[in-house]
Design a protein around this motif. Structure first.
Motif, mmCIF file in Angstrom:
data_model
loop_
_atom_site.group_PDB
_atom_site.id
_atom_site.type_symbol
_atom_site.label_atom_id
_atom_site.label_comp_id
_atom_site.label_asym_id
_atom_site.label_seq_id
_atom_site.Cartn_x
_atom_site.Cartn_y
_atom_site.Cartn_z
ATOM 1 N N ASP A 252 0.832 -1.205 0.000
ATOM 2 C CA ASP A 252 0.000 0.000 0.000
ATOM 3 C C ASP A 252 0.866 1.255 0.000
ATOM 4 O O ASP A 252 0.581 2.219 -0.717
ATOM 5 N N LEU A 253 1.925 1.238 0.779
ATOM 6 C CA LEU A 253 2.833 2.377 0.829
ATOM 7 C C LEU A 253 3.505 2.595 -0.518
ATOM 8 O O LEU A 253 3.597 3.728 -1.005
ATOM 9 N N MET A 254 3.949 1.533 -1.152
ATOM 10 C CA MET A 254 4.602 1.660 -2.447
ATOM 11 C C MET A 254 3.622 2.123 -3.522
ATOM 12 O O MET A 254 4.009 2.827 -4.453
ATOM 13 N N ALA A 255 2.347 1.763 -3.410
ATOM 14 C CA ALA A 255 1.343 2.247 -4.357
ATOM 15 C C ALA A 255 1.171 3.761 -4.223
ATOM 16 O O ALA A 255 1.027 4.466 -5.230
ATOM 17 N N VAL A 256 1.228 4.272 -3.004
ATOM 18 C CA VAL A 256 1.139 5.722 -2.792
ATOM 19 C C VAL A 256 2.362 6.412 -3.364
ATOM 20 O O VAL A 256 2.261 7.445 -4.034
ATOM 21 N N VAL A 257 3.547 5.847 -3.131
ATOM 22 C CA VAL A 257 4.778 6.443 -3.662
ATOM 23 C C VAL A 257 4.737 6.456 -5.185
ATOM 24 O O VAL A 257 5.102 7.451 -5.822
ATOM 25 N N GLU A 258 4.278 5.383 -5.791
ATOM 26 C CA GLU A 258 4.190 5.312 -7.242
ATOM 27 C C GLU A 258 3.168 6.309 -7.787
ATOM 28 O O GLU A 258 3.358 6.880 -8.863
ATOM 29 N N ALA A 259 2.085 6.546 -7.060
ATOM 30 C CA ALA A 259 1.090 7.524 -7.503
ATOM 31 C C ALA A 259 1.651 8.940 -7.435
ATOM 32 O O ALA A 259 1.341 9.779 -8.283
ATOM 33 N N LEU A 260 2.485 9.208 -6.435
ATOM 34 C CA LEU A 260 3.062 10.541 -6.304
ATOM 35 C C LEU A 260 4.211 10.780 -7.272
ATOM 36 O O LEU A 260 4.449 11.908 -7.690
ATOM 37 N N CYS A 261 4.937 9.735 -7.616
ATOM 38 C CA CYS A 261 6.084 9.857 -8.518
ATOM 39 C C CYS A 261 6.051 8.678 -9.491
ATOM 40 O O CYS A 261 6.745 7.681 -9.270
ATOM 41 N N PRO A 262 5.257 8.768 -10.565
ATOM 42 C CA PRO A 262 5.097 7.623 -11.462
ATOM 43 C C PRO A 262 6.334 7.312 -12.306
ATOM 44 O O PRO A 262 6.495 6.194 -12.770
ATOM 45 N N ILE A 263 7.223 8.278 -12.506
ATOM 46 C CA ILE A 263 8.428 8.059 -13.317
ATOM 47 C C ILE A 263 9.643 8.258 -12.419
ATOM 48 O O ILE A 263 9.797 9.297 -11.780
ATOM 49 N N TRP A 264 10.512 7.250 -12.385
ATOM 50 C CA TRP A 264 11.721 7.348 -11.583
ATOM 51 C C TRP A 264 12.659 8.379 -12.201
ATOM 52 O O TRP A 264 12.798 8.458 -13.419
ATOM 53 N N PRO A 265 13.331 9.184 -11.374
ATOM 54 C CA PRO A 265 14.287 10.154 -11.920
ATOM 55 C C PRO A 265 15.510 9.445 -12.493
ATOM 56 O O PRO A 265 15.893 8.359 -12.043
ATOM 57 N N GLU A 266 16.106 10.055 -13.510
ATOM 58 C CA GLU A 266 17.294 9.488 -14.132
ATOM 59 C C GLU A 266 18.474 9.551 -13.165
ATOM 60 O O GLU A 266 18.655 10.533 -12.452
ATOM 61 N N ARG A 267 19.258 8.469 -13.152
ATOM 62 C CA ARG A 267 20.472 8.422 -12.336
ATOM 63 C C ARG A 267 21.650 8.095 -13.220
ATOM 64 O O ARG A 267 21.530 7.332 -14.171
ATOM 65 N N VAL A 268 22.794 8.643 -12.855
ATOM 66 C CA VAL A 268 24.015 8.299 -13.574
ATOM 67 C C VAL A 268 24.560 6.998 -13.008
ATOM 68 O O VAL A 268 24.338 6.668 -11.834
ATOM 69 N N SER A 269 25.252 6.261 -13.818
ATOM 70 C CA SER A 269 25.818 4.995 -13.377
ATOM 71 C C SER A 269 27.013 5.254 -12.460
ATOM 72 O O SER A 269 27.802 6.179 -12.675
#
Length: 63
Positions: free
Chosen positions: A37-54
């Motif tokens: 349930d917590l992860m569903a809320v996080v995904e609703a607030l931020c549906p696209i993960w920010p880009e990270r450098v390797s």
């Protein structure tokens, strides 16, 4: 003459000690469902993960 009182003269608790609301912990029957349930809320607030450098340099993965 100083504006601030010395710390040893303080009789009242610091402001942060009285702040916030008292919320008792709610027991959870299924911790996996609560995490989902917590992860569903996080995904609703931020549906696209920010880009990270390797962080891998060469063949070794060093932090």
């Amino acid at each position: 003459m100083t504006f601030f009182r010395q710390s040893n003269d303080r009789k009242d608790p610091p402001l942060a000690a009285d702040g916030g609301m008292q919320m008792p912990a709610v027991p959870v029957d299924d911790p996996i469902r609560a995490l989902d349930d917590l992860m569903a809320v996080v995904e609703a607030l931020c549906p696209i993960w920010p880009e990270r450098v390797s962080f891998v340099v060469g063949e070794k993965m060093l932090l």
